[in-house]
Design a protein around this motif. Structure first.
Motif, short mmCIF file in Angstrom:
data_model
loop_
_atom_site.label_atom_id
_atom_site.label_comp_id
_atom_site.label_asym_id
_atom_site.label_seq_id
_atom_site.Cartn_x
_atom_site.Cartn_y
_atom_site.Cartn_z
N THR A 2 -53.20 -31.77 11.29
CA THR A 2 -51.74 -31.75 11.26
C THR A 2 -51.19 -30.66 12.18
O THR A 2 -51.63 -29.50 12.12
CB THR A 2 -51.24 -31.50 9.82
OG1 THR A 2 -51.72 -32.54 8.97
CG2 THR A 2 -49.72 -31.46 9.78
N LYS A 3 -50.25 -31.02 12.99
CA LYS A 3 -49.60 -30.03 13.85
C LYS A 3 -48.58 -29.25 13.05
O LYS A 3 -47.71 -29.84 12.38
CB LYS A 3 -48.93 -30.72 15.03
CG LYS A 3 -48.23 -29.74 15.98
CD LYS A 3 -47.56 -30.45 17.14
CE LYS A 3 -46.85 -29.45 18.04
NZ LYS A 3 -46.16 -30.13 19.18
N GLY A 23 -46.38 -37.13 11.73
CA GLY A 23 -47.55 -36.41 11.30
C GLY A 23 -47.41 -34.89 11.31
O GLY A 23 -48.27 -34.19 10.79
N GLU A 24 -46.32 -34.37 11.87
CA GLU A 24 -46.15 -32.92 11.95
C GLU A 24 -45.66 -32.33 10.63
O GLU A 24 -45.08 -33.01 9.79
CB GLU A 24 -45.15 -32.55 13.06
CG GLU A 24 -45.59 -32.91 14.46
CD GLU A 24 -45.20 -34.32 14.86
OE1 GLU A 24 -45.34 -34.66 16.03
OE2 GLU A 24 -44.73 -35.09 13.98
N LYS A 25 -45.86 -31.02 10.50
CA LYS A 25 -45.34 -30.26 9.37
C LYS A 25 -44.53 -29.10 9.91
O LYS A 25 -45.06 -28.24 10.63
CB LYS A 25 -46.48 -29.76 8.49
CG LYS A 25 -46.02 -29.15 7.17
CD LYS A 25 -47.20 -28.91 6.23
CE LYS A 25 -46.73 -28.51 4.85
NZ LYS A 25 -47.88 -28.35 3.90
#
Length: 267
Positions: A2-3, A23-25
């Motif tokens: 996770t980016k 998909g990023e946090k």
């Protein structure tokens, strides 16, 4: 992997939202970020192909948003933030400072919905919870879980929505209803702790911990599971627990087509 995108201001948050592709946090430093608004007027993508998370980096020092406006958003999780409503002159009992409208696969978890009491409205309202903590209207797959709601007129209102989940929330110090549902299909209401209401006895409030109604609708609520909830008057005002009225049928505006269907209440 996770980016992770670290931000500390509202400007940085919105800049990050312009770059995410799924998909990023996005991790938020503690502090006040102003209103969180994601709608058609926003200049970034609202329909993420995979889940994007906006979360407080440190749960003990959370990000704070006075208001939330999500409209037409898909695949988003908001985790561990505070929605801190402040009553303002002109606000109504029906004011909805936190709205999730026509959204798909949106989850709000580990949040605090911190309400406020009215002032300068009337003897009936002053000093009691005001406005609606969270409004969910339209869309599918919206989840509110493991969050706390307090000092509201109504804690949570879910309408015209499918596949909603309301799980593990702590709802208290509410003036009227803890949770309201209308025109919902495939809804799960599970493991919530609803307790210690704070009533304005001079009002005409019909207090319920969980209420369903049909007034003004043309689609019935169906496939409802209410399971494992704790409904506790505690030291608070008296209230009904689960109340399901079918106004469209009992006023003879509709018939069997508007009956509630497939209702399970257990544990």
């Amino acid at each position: 992997m996770t980016k992770i995108i670290n931000v500390s201001t509202s400007a940085e948050l919105y800049a990050a939202l312009k770059t995410v592709t799924g998909g990023e946090k996005i991790l938020l430093a503690g502090g006040d970020y102003g209103n969180l608004v994601m709608n058609v007027k926003s200049d970034f993508n609202l329909n993420f192909p995979s889940n994007v998370t906006i979360a407080s980096a440190d749960p003990s020092d959370p990000a704070v948003f006075p208001r939330l406006k999500l409209e037409g958003v898909s695949n988003l999780t908001i985790d561990g933030v505070v929605f801190d409503y402040k009553f303002a002159p002109g606000d109504l009992l029906s004011t909805r400072p936190n709205e999730v409208t026509n959204c798909n696969n949106v989850t709000i978890t580990n949040a605090t919905f911190d309400g406020d009491v009215a002032s300068g409205v009337s003897a009936v309202s002053d000093g009691y919870g005001y406005a609606v903590g969270l409004s969910v209207r339209g869309g599918t797959g919206v989840t509110a879980q493991n969050s706390e709601f307090f000092s509201w007129h109504r804690g949570l209102v879910v309408s015209d929505t499918a596949n909603a989940k309301v799980i593990g929330n702590d709802v208290h110090d509410i003036r009227s209803d803890g949770m309201d549902f209308v025109d919902v299909q495939k809804v799960l209401i599970e493991d919530n702790y609803i307790h210690d209401f704070r009533a304005s006895y001079a009002s005409n409030d019909h207090r319920d911990m969980i209420q369903f109604w049909t007034s003004g609708t043309t689609t019935p609520s169906t496939d409802i599971t209410i399971r494992g909830n704790t409904l506790d008057i505690g030291d608070g005002a008296y209230t009904q627990s689960i109340f399901m009225r079918n106004e469209m049928v009992d006023t003879k505006q509709a018939g069997h087509e508007m009956f509630y269907k497939n209702i399970l209440i257990e544990d």
